[in-house]
Write a protein that holds these residues in place. Sequence first.
Motif, mmCIF file in Angstrom:
data_model
loop_
_atom_site.group_PDB
_atom_site.id
_atom_site.type_symbol
_atom_site.label_atom_id
_atom_site.label_comp_id
_atom_site.label_asym_id
_atom_site.label_seq_id
_atom_site.Cartn_x
_atom_site.Cartn_y
_atom_site.Cartn_z
ATOM 1 N N GLN A 137 0.812 -1.221 0.000
ATOM 2 C CA GLN A 137 0.000 0.000 0.000
ATOM 3 C C GLN A 137 0.845 1.270 0.000
ATOM 4 O OE1 GLN A 137 -3.635 -0.540 -0.267
ATOM 5 N NE2 GLN A 137 -2.426 -2.302 -0.880
ATOM 6 N N SER A 138 2.124 1.134 0.311
ATOM 7 C CA SER A 138 3.055 2.257 0.138
ATOM 8 C C SER A 138 4.008 1.979 -1.020
ATOM 9 C CB SER A 138 3.862 2.492 1.420
ATOM 10 O OG SER A 138 3.003 2.913 2.451
ATOM 11 N N LEU A 139 4.453 0.736 -1.125
ATOM 12 C CA LEU A 139 5.467 0.414 -2.140
ATOM 13 C C LEU A 139 4.901 0.473 -3.557
ATOM 14 C CD1 LEU A 139 8.316 -0.346 -2.825
ATOM 15 C CD2 LEU A 139 7.785 -2.744 -2.351
ATOM 16 N N VAL A 140 3.687 -0.047 -3.786
ATOM 17 C CA VAL A 140 3.163 -0.057 -5.156
ATOM 18 C C VAL A 140 2.939 1.371 -5.692
ATOM 19 C CG1 VAL A 140 1.341 -0.876 -6.703
ATOM 20 C CG2 VAL A 140 2.305 -2.420 -4.989
ATOM 21 N N PRO A 141 2.377 2.298 -4.867
ATOM 22 C CA PRO A 141 2.323 3.683 -5.367
ATOM 23 C C PRO A 141 3.719 4.245 -5.699
ATOM 24 C CG PRO A 141 0.961 3.469 -3.402
ATOM 25 C CD PRO A 141 1.667 2.159 -3.584
ATOM 26 N N LEU A 142 4.715 3.907 -4.885
ATOM 27 C CA LEU A 142 6.078 4.395 -5.157
ATOM 28 C C LEU A 142 6.601 3.838 -6.469
ATOM 29 C CD1 LEU A 142 7.836 4.187 -1.662
ATOM 30 C CD2 LEU A 142 7.058 6.224 -2.877
ATOM 31 N N LEU A 143 6.252 2.567 -6.759
ATOM 32 C CA LEU A 143 6.656 1.967 -8.030
ATOM 33 C C LEU A 143 5.903 2.635 -9.173
ATOM 34 C CD1 LEU A 143 6.590 -1.835 -7.023
ATOM 35 C CD2 LEU A 143 8.636 -0.466 -7.446
ATOM 36 N N ALA A 144 4.596 2.853 -8.968
ATOM 37 C CA ALA A 144 3.763 3.436 -10.022
ATOM 38 C C ALA A 144 4.284 4.821 -10.400
ATOM 39 C CB ALA A 144 2.304 3.521 -9.572
ATOM 40 N N LEU A 145 4.696 5.590 -9.391
ATOM 41 C CA LEU A 145 5.202 6.941 -9.646
ATOM 42 C C LEU A 145 6.705 6.911 -9.951
ATOM 43 C CD1 LEU A 145 3.253 8.650 -6.722
ATOM 44 C CD2 LEU A 145 2.652 8.682 -9.148
ATOM 45 N N ARG A 146 7.259 5.703 -9.959
ATOM 46 C CA ARG A 146 8.688 5.475 -10.247
ATOM 47 C C ARG A 146 9.603 6.218 -9.282
ATOM 48 N NH1 ARG A 146 9.255 2.741 -15.940
ATOM 49 N NH2 ARG A 146 7.114 2.017 -15.997
ATOM 50 N N LEU A 147 9.133 6.363 -8.066
ATOM 51 C CA LEU A 147 9.999 6.905 -7.014
ATOM 52 C C LEU A 147 10.868 5.792 -6.446
ATOM 53 C CD1 LEU A 147 7.363 9.202 -5.288
ATOM 54 C CD2 LEU A 147 9.286 9.905 -6.723
ATOM 55 N N ALA A 148 10.471 4.534 -6.687
ATOM 56 C CA ALA A 148 11.306 3.388 -6.328
ATOM 57 C C ALA A 148 11.440 2.519 -7.570
ATOM 58 C CB ALA A 148 10.666 2.600 -5.191
ATOM 59 N N ARG A 149 12.643 2.009 -7.813
ATOM 60 C CA ARG A 149 12.867 1.136 -8.971
ATOM 61 C C ARG A 149 13.739 -0.043 -8.590
ATOM 62 N NH1 ARG A 149 12.652 4.486 -14.361
ATOM 63 N NH2 ARG A 149 12.750 2.347 -15.082
ATOM 64 N N PRO A 150 13.290 -0.877 -7.666
ATOM 65 C CA PRO A 150 14.091 -2.053 -7.300
ATOM 66 C C PRO A 150 14.138 -3.021 -8.486
ATOM 67 C CG PRO A 150 11.899 -2.211 -6.355
ATOM 68 C CD PRO A 150 11.985 -0.858 -7.004
ATOM 69 N N SER A 151 15.236 -3.756 -8.636
ATOM 70 C CA SER A 151 15.267 -4.719 -9.744
ATOM 71 C C SER A 151 14.748 -6.087 -9.294
ATOM 72 C CB SER A 151 16.665 -4.823 -10.345
ATOM 73 O OG SER A 151 17.582 -5.146 -9.331
ATOM 74 N N VAL A 152 14.625 -6.265 -7.954
ATOM 75 C CA VAL A 152 14.101 -7.519 -7.414
ATOM 76 C C VAL A 152 13.053 -7.204 -6.356
ATOM 77 C CG1 VAL A 152 14.694 -9.570 -6.051
ATOM 78 C CG2 VAL A 152 16.274 -8.755 -7.820
ATOM 79 N N LEU A 153 11.898 -7.886 -6.460
ATOM 80 C CA LEU A 153 10.861 -7.729 -5.439
ATOM 81 C C LEU A 153 10.667 -9.077 -4.742
ATOM 82 C CD1 LEU A 153 9.536 -5.005 -5.100
ATOM 83 C CD2 LEU A 153 7.490 -5.894 -6.180
ATOM 84 N N VAL A 154 10.799 -9.069 -3.416
ATOM 85 C CA VAL A 154 10.631 -10.300 -2.647
ATOM 86 C C VAL A 154 9.324 -10.183 -1.861
ATOM 87 C CG1 VAL A 154 11.639 -11.823 -0.910
ATOM 88 C CG2 VAL A 154 13.140 -10.541 -2.460
ATOM 89 N N ASP A 155 8.339 -10.985 -2.255
ATOM 90 C CA ASP A 155 6.988 -10.906 -1.688
ATOM 91 C C ASP A 155 6.933 -11.676 -0.360
ATOM 92 O OD1 ASP A 155 4.287 -10.836 -1.202
ATOM 93 O OD2 ASP A 155 3.686 -11.681 -3.144
ATOM 94 N N LEU A 156 6.562 -10.978 0.697
ATOM 95 C CA LEU A 156 6.449 -11.637 2.011
ATOM 96 C C LEU A 156 5.093 -12.327 2.186
ATOM 97 C CD1 LEU A 156 7.997 -8.864 4.318
ATOM 98 C CD2 LEU A 156 9.007 -11.089 3.757
#
Lengths: 291, 174
Positions: free
Chosen positions: A35-54
Amino acid sequence: MKLPPFAYFAPSTLEETLALLREHGDESKLLAGGQSLVPLLALRLARPSVLVDLGHVAGLDHLAAGEGSVTIGAMVTERRAERSEVVGAQLPLLAEAMPLIGHQAIRNRGTVGGSIAHADPSAELPAVAVALEAEMVAESAQRGRRTIPAESFFQGFFTTALEPDEVLVELRLPAGESRTGVAFEEAARRHGDFAMVGAAVVLRVESDRIADARIALAGVADTPLRRPEAERALRGEEVTAEAFEDAATAAARDLSPPSDLHGTAAYRRHLARVLVRRALVRAAQRLGVSP
Amino acid sequence: MSDVVEVSFTVNGVARSVSVEPRKTLADVLREDLGLTGTHLGCEHGVCGACTVLVNGSSARSCLMLGVQAHGAEITTIEGLSVDGELNTLQQAMWESHGFQCGFCTPGFLMQITALLAEEPNPTEAQVREVLSGNLCRCTGYQTIVEGALRAAASARSATATVRGSDLAPKEPA
Ligand SMILES: Cc1cc2nc3c(=O)[nH]c(=O)nc-3n(C[C@H](O)[C@H](O)[C@H](O)COP(=O)(O)OP(=O)(O)OC[C@H]3O[C@@H](n4cnc5c(N)ncnc54)[C@H](O)[C@@H]3O)c2cc1C
Ligand code: FES
Ligand code: FES
């Protein structure tokens, strides 16, 4: 909007998760409720190359009362904590703050651990963790488990003591003591918005005198902020409107909150004073002692 | 370009499998891969609620979920409310209350109200407003939407009401 591309892993154990973080380190991000990370990805404020789903990792969604404390697994959703009987009975401050987080659909997915790890300075849970002197338990493949007290956990704007290879496993929150009243007050532009300022208060009264007080503010600095001067001003005092007013003034003194389109620094300072006073009054009322 | 991942889940009671890029949101998977365009996208970053669906019976924003996170879940979208083309109780009540104008926000509102009524069949107006605080509507001014939710609750309660279409309660989680 398309999110930036990343490799996706959905481990089922903590060991696998830690191994993935060890391998990918800085390049990777943990995904909890998103709920915080996906908006950051959508706005491209975060661009991790690997996502580890908990989301499929076993052993991160426990919620149980122990000796004098409640342990909440990092992946317990905000809504589950909000509706939990254990939280309602033992962590009234958390129970009061929980419904103020965003909206129901956000809390259905957002997790307690995600909110703490994200460390938004306006968020409710970090302020509650600081007011309750909670402990965060983190684990990494190389260094094993460690316990981090709330006061040293939040280090700056969206920055915590967690290392890139660490998973926040659980929170330990001291359970409510007798003769202790709590309250969470906040002011937001609209219902469900992040607070402009939030105030968490824990007040212990013994034989009509304030034995202990803890005050933490959200939204006034780059981390949640304890107000030790105001707390000291309350200790030993009788429960009076003047004592609360003085403490609220002390809590707002020397604050340099941010100015933005939601509110100026001066307005936030004003809110801090008013909200601390209101929270103190309500915490006292819960103990049956009205100022 | 990241590799595609196989996702199997249940959508409106039907088992579905799709191969999608992990970066694809659940909203885009529903709309583009399954052709379920009833789920609308407004802001695409969690603020407007237009994309709300049910995940195992609980409301969630499908723009803030990756399709791959829905693996094994039971998803209900706006297309899952009616049965055999008949409006269900909530849809009928919303119609009667004029609870929409352009209709862009409507799927999200209806899914969030469905979740509310499953949990609290007899909500107060304050509860309805609280739960709907996360859904934005640019047209109606909200009054008729709140009225529609309360009307749906009343007609579901009323023994004499003709309940049309599927029951309001979302399906049990898988
Ligand atoms: C419209 C909207 C309104 C909101 N309003 C509020 C509000 O009023 N108050 C509020 O407090 N929050 C609010 N939120 C944020 C919400 O509470 C988030 O759910 C929460 O901040 C993050 O939790 P998450 O589980 O979704 O984490 P994610 O988004 O999945 O992750 C957030 C960050 O934490 C890291 N992380 C997550 N879990 C762990 C872990 N176990 N160990 C180490 N790192 C981890 C991730 O890598 C990421 O960097 C709002 C969100 C939206 C979209
Ligand atoms: S499109 Fe998902 S919340 Fe706006
Ligand atoms: S009816 Fe147009 S946005 Fe709600």
